[in-house]
Write an enzyme that holds these catalytic residues in place. Structure first.
Site, PDB file in Angstrom:
ATOM      1  N   ASP A 206       0.828  -1.207   0.000  1.00  0.00           N
ATOM      2  CA  ASP A 206       0.000   0.000   0.000  1.00  0.00           C
ATOM      3  C   ASP A 206       0.867   1.265   0.000  1.00  0.00           C
ATOM      4  O   ASP A 206       1.633   1.504   0.940  1.00  0.00           O
ATOM      5  CB  ASP A 206      -0.911   0.010   1.217  1.00  0.00           C
ATOM      6  CG  ASP A 206      -1.785  -1.242   1.308  1.00  0.00           C
ATOM      7  OD1 ASP A 206      -1.464  -2.255   0.660  1.00  0.00           O
ATOM      8  OD2 ASP A 206      -2.788  -1.197   2.042  1.00  0.00           O
TER       9      ASP A 206
ATOM     10  N   HIS B 293      -9.475   1.793   0.295  1.00  0.00           N
ATOM     11  CA  HIS B 293      -9.490   3.258   0.259  1.00  0.00           C
ATOM     12  C   HIS B 293     -10.016   3.771  -1.077  1.00  0.00           C
ATOM     13  O   HIS B 293     -10.761   4.769  -1.102  1.00  0.00           O
ATOM     14  CB  HIS B 293      -8.099   3.808   0.570  1.00  0.00           C
ATOM     15  CG  HIS B 293      -7.801   3.805   2.031  1.00  0.00           C
ATOM     16  ND1 HIS B 293      -7.842   4.933   2.819  1.00  0.00           N
ATOM     17  CD2 HIS B 293      -7.493   2.784   2.875  1.00  0.00           C
ATOM     18  CE1 HIS B 293      -7.557   4.616   4.074  1.00  0.00           C
ATOM     19  NE2 HIS B 293      -7.339   3.317   4.127  1.00  0.00           N
TER      20      HIS B 293
ATOM     21  N   HIS C 234      -3.050  -4.234   2.803  1.00  0.00           N
ATOM     22  CA  HIS C 234      -4.152  -3.867   3.695  1.00  0.00           C
ATOM     23  C   HIS C 234      -3.780  -3.762   5.168  1.00  0.00           C
ATOM     24  O   HIS C 234      -3.833  -2.686   5.743  1.00  0.00           O
ATOM     25  CB  HIS C 234      -5.324  -4.833   3.518  1.00  0.00           C
ATOM     26  CG  HIS C 234      -6.532  -4.463   4.320  1.00  0.00           C
ATOM     27  ND1 HIS C 234      -7.122  -3.223   4.224  1.00  0.00           N
ATOM     28  CD2 HIS C 234      -7.267  -5.162   5.232  1.00  0.00           C
ATOM     29  CE1 HIS C 234      -8.172  -3.183   5.036  1.00  0.00           C
ATOM     30  NE2 HIS C 234      -8.268  -4.333   5.659  1.00  0.00           N
TER      31      HIS C 234
END
EC number: 3.1.3.16
Length: 218
Positions: free
Chosen positions: A22, A78, A187
């Site tokens: 991420d 997101h 995540h």
């Protein structure tokens, strides 16, 4: 009801294929790490585990990577929160989870960000890459089934949000997923790249730790 979208990548088209955890708007950090890896945009491919935005400061710069031929991404929770905010006209949930940057940019930049985020309505939730020796599967949070099959409709919320498999593995309840050699997820933040059975977790908290992790497929 939204269906799970899959994409497959022809590994023969690339010299190297990397998966990055991420990014969360840490664009400069990403470029620094890519230089350290001798990444070549002309010959290599970078696959993101999603959550390219929020929490970091360079969100639009990161989103612009979607316009390049060497960067692709699965949908993260997101991006899903942003899409939900656009659809419902209620951005509170997204904003408290890092989406506040969206209202702090200029109207022109906000329009550009909106257009790029809306492309996630067509982008895959799951990417499969098969090399000469192994099959890899990339998703944001989990592949919520004991057996993988390309195109199988699994629970979308679990693909985007679930921590259950990783939390179970941390407690010793470790199970492989059949149907592919290696599964790569982001995540949930881990201190370092973490492997349980054939699952690899590479979100090492770029925005708070300064550590952006990669996994080399090829």
């Amino acid at each position: 009801m939204e269906l799970i979208r899959y994409a497959d990548i022809n590994s023969d088209l690339y010299r190297h294929i990397w998966v990055v955890g991420d990014i969360h708007g840490c664009y400069s950090l990403l470029l620094t790490r890519l230089a350290q890896l001798n990444f070549s945009p002309d010959t290599d491919l970078l696959i993101s585990t999603g959550d390219n935005i929020d929490r970091g400061k360079e969100n639009l710069e990161t989103l612009r990577l979607l316009n390049t031929p060497w960067f692709i991404s699965v949908v993260g929770n997101h991006e899903a929160m942003a899409l939900d905010a656009f659809e419902t006209q209620d951005g509170n949930f997204w904003y408290v989870n890092g989406g506040y940057w969206y209202d702090s940019v200029t109207e022109k930049d906000r329009q550009e960000a909106t257009e790029l985020l809306l492309t996630f309505k067509q982008r895959p939730h799951i990417i499969e890459v098969e090399t000469s020796s192994k099959k890899y599967v990339i998703a944001h949070a989990d592949y919520p089934d004991d057996s993988y099959d390309y195109g199988k409709q699994v629970d979308i919320d679990s693909v985007l949000w679930s921590r259950d498999r990783l939390l179970g593995s941390l407690q010793g309840n470790i199970h492989p997923i059949r149907g592919a050699d290696t599964f790569i997820f982001g995540h949930m933040i881990v201190d370092y790249t973490t492997t349980f059975a054939n699952q690899i977790y590479i979100d090492t908290g770029s925005f708070c730790s300064g550590n952006l992790s990669f996994f080399k497929i090829k």
